[in-house]
Design an enzyme around this catalytic site. Structure first.
Site, mmCIF file in Angstrom:
data_model
loop_
_atom_site.group_PDB
_atom_site.id
_atom_site.type_symbol
_atom_site.label_atom_id
_atom_site.label_comp_id
_atom_site.label_asym_id
_atom_site.label_seq_id
_atom_site.Cartn_x
_atom_site.Cartn_y
_atom_site.Cartn_z
ATOM 1 N N ASP A 136 0.876 -1.162 0.000
ATOM 2 C CA ASP A 136 0.000 0.000 0.000
ATOM 3 C C ASP A 136 0.917 1.216 0.000
ATOM 4 O OD1 ASP A 136 -1.644 2.135 0.511
ATOM 5 O OD2 ASP A 136 -2.573 1.300 2.312
ATOM 6 N N SER A 153 1.341 11.342 -16.878
ATOM 7 C CA SER A 153 0.274 11.564 -17.856
ATOM 8 C C SER A 153 0.497 12.911 -18.515
ATOM 9 C CB SER A 153 -1.091 11.575 -17.156
ATOM 10 O OG SER A 153 -2.091 12.091 -18.017
ATOM 11 N N ALA A 176 -7.219 18.052 -9.281
ATOM 12 C CA ALA A 176 -6.387 17.316 -8.325
ATOM 13 C C ALA A 176 -5.444 16.381 -9.084
ATOM 14 C CB ALA A 176 -7.251 16.518 -7.348
ATOM 15 N N TYR A 177 -5.999 15.620 -10.020
ATOM 16 C CA TYR A 177 -5.209 14.616 -10.740
ATOM 17 C C TYR A 177 -4.125 15.247 -11.619
ATOM 18 C CZ TYR A 177 -3.971 10.917 -14.006
ATOM 19 O OH TYR A 177 -3.272 10.020 -14.773
ATOM 20 N N LYS A 201 0.278 14.970 -11.486
ATOM 21 C CA LYS A 201 1.209 14.473 -12.499
ATOM 22 C C LYS A 201 2.240 15.542 -12.871
ATOM 23 C CE LYS A 201 -0.485 10.363 -12.682
ATOM 24 N NZ LYS A 201 0.295 9.217 -12.125
ATOM 25 N N THR A 259 -8.847 1.222 -19.693
ATOM 26 C CA THR A 259 -8.798 0.447 -18.447
ATOM 27 C C THR A 259 -9.958 0.915 -17.579
ATOM 28 O OG1 THR A 259 -7.442 2.051 -17.246
ATOM 29 C CG2 THR A 259 -6.268 0.393 -18.538
#
Length: 231
Positions: free
Chosen positions: A61, A138, A153-154, A158, A189
């Protein structure tokens, strides 16, 4: 002495991570499948072994210091680390209404997790003849391209990962360790709701290439299949 190289792929139980594990196994690596979920981890290892890959599971984790330390202690050798585990975070991620807890959660996996795992594995990597680290990024993190939907946020996670990769590369400049960031492209995915245009195997190709770079390969860059990605 067994001279087979070992690669650890985080988040390797599905999607791009699993495809990276497959690809590294196909070129002769022993693959450590890092994943939190015991059942999914075991299933992934079973599939890889059925394909002839020398694979084993590692409970991991990336948000837990204790889990990461235990994983490092379990590995006797490490030649390649692929920091693939990542989350998109809860949405929508409109910057004007963004919950900072969402940002914290995303950073804990996508950035802090990379630092945790990388630093815990460094003693093993330093002992390897040709250590490589690949950080799965990304092009949504590119300030130049600004691709994809607004994900406040994402995407910045990156951007930070790319900058962090450059910092590690500077630190490793006089060492054997080569670190780069990889963009897999828009892959179908569960991460993308299977809306992507590329297969996991296509997305994994750049990571496998960076994981097997020659000693004079590039350092601290951001790459996709076509070459250098603008930051």
């Amino acid at each position: 002495m067994n001279d087979t190289k070992t690669a650890l792929v985080t988040g390797a139980n599905k999607g791009i991570g699993f495809a990276i594990a497959q690809g590294l196994g196909a070129v002769g690596f022993t693959v450590a499948v890092g994943a939190r979920d015991e059942r999914r981890r075991a299933e992934a290892v079973g599939k890889l072994r059925a394909e002839g890959v020398d694979a084993f599971g590692v409970a991991l984790d990336v948000t837990s210091d204790d889990s990461v330390a235990a994983a490092a202690a379990d590995l006797g050798r490490l030649d390649v680390l692929v920091n693939n585990a990542g989350i998109a975070g809860a949405g929508p991620q409109d910057p004007t209404t963004l919950d900072v807890e969402v940002v914290r959660t995303v950073l804990d996996t996508n950035v802090f997790g990379v630092i945790r795992v990388t630093n815990a594995m460094l003693p093993l990597l330093y002992q390897a003849p040709a250590p490589r680290i690949v950080n799965m990024s990304s092009n949504m993190g590119s300030l130049t391209l600004q691709t994809g939907p607004i994900l406040a946020a994402y995407a910045p996670s990156k951007s930070m990962l790319n900058s962090l990769t450059a910092q590690y590369a500077r630190r490793f400049a006089e060492t054997k360790v080569i670190v780069n960031a990889a963009c897999p492209g828009y892959v179908a995915t569960d991460f993308t709701g299977f809306a992507g245009l590329r297969t996991p195997e296509q997305g994994a190709a750049i990571a496998i290439r960076l994981a097997t770079l020659p000693d004079d390969g590039p350092r601290g860059g951001f790459f996709d299949d076509a070459g250098v990605v603008p930051w």
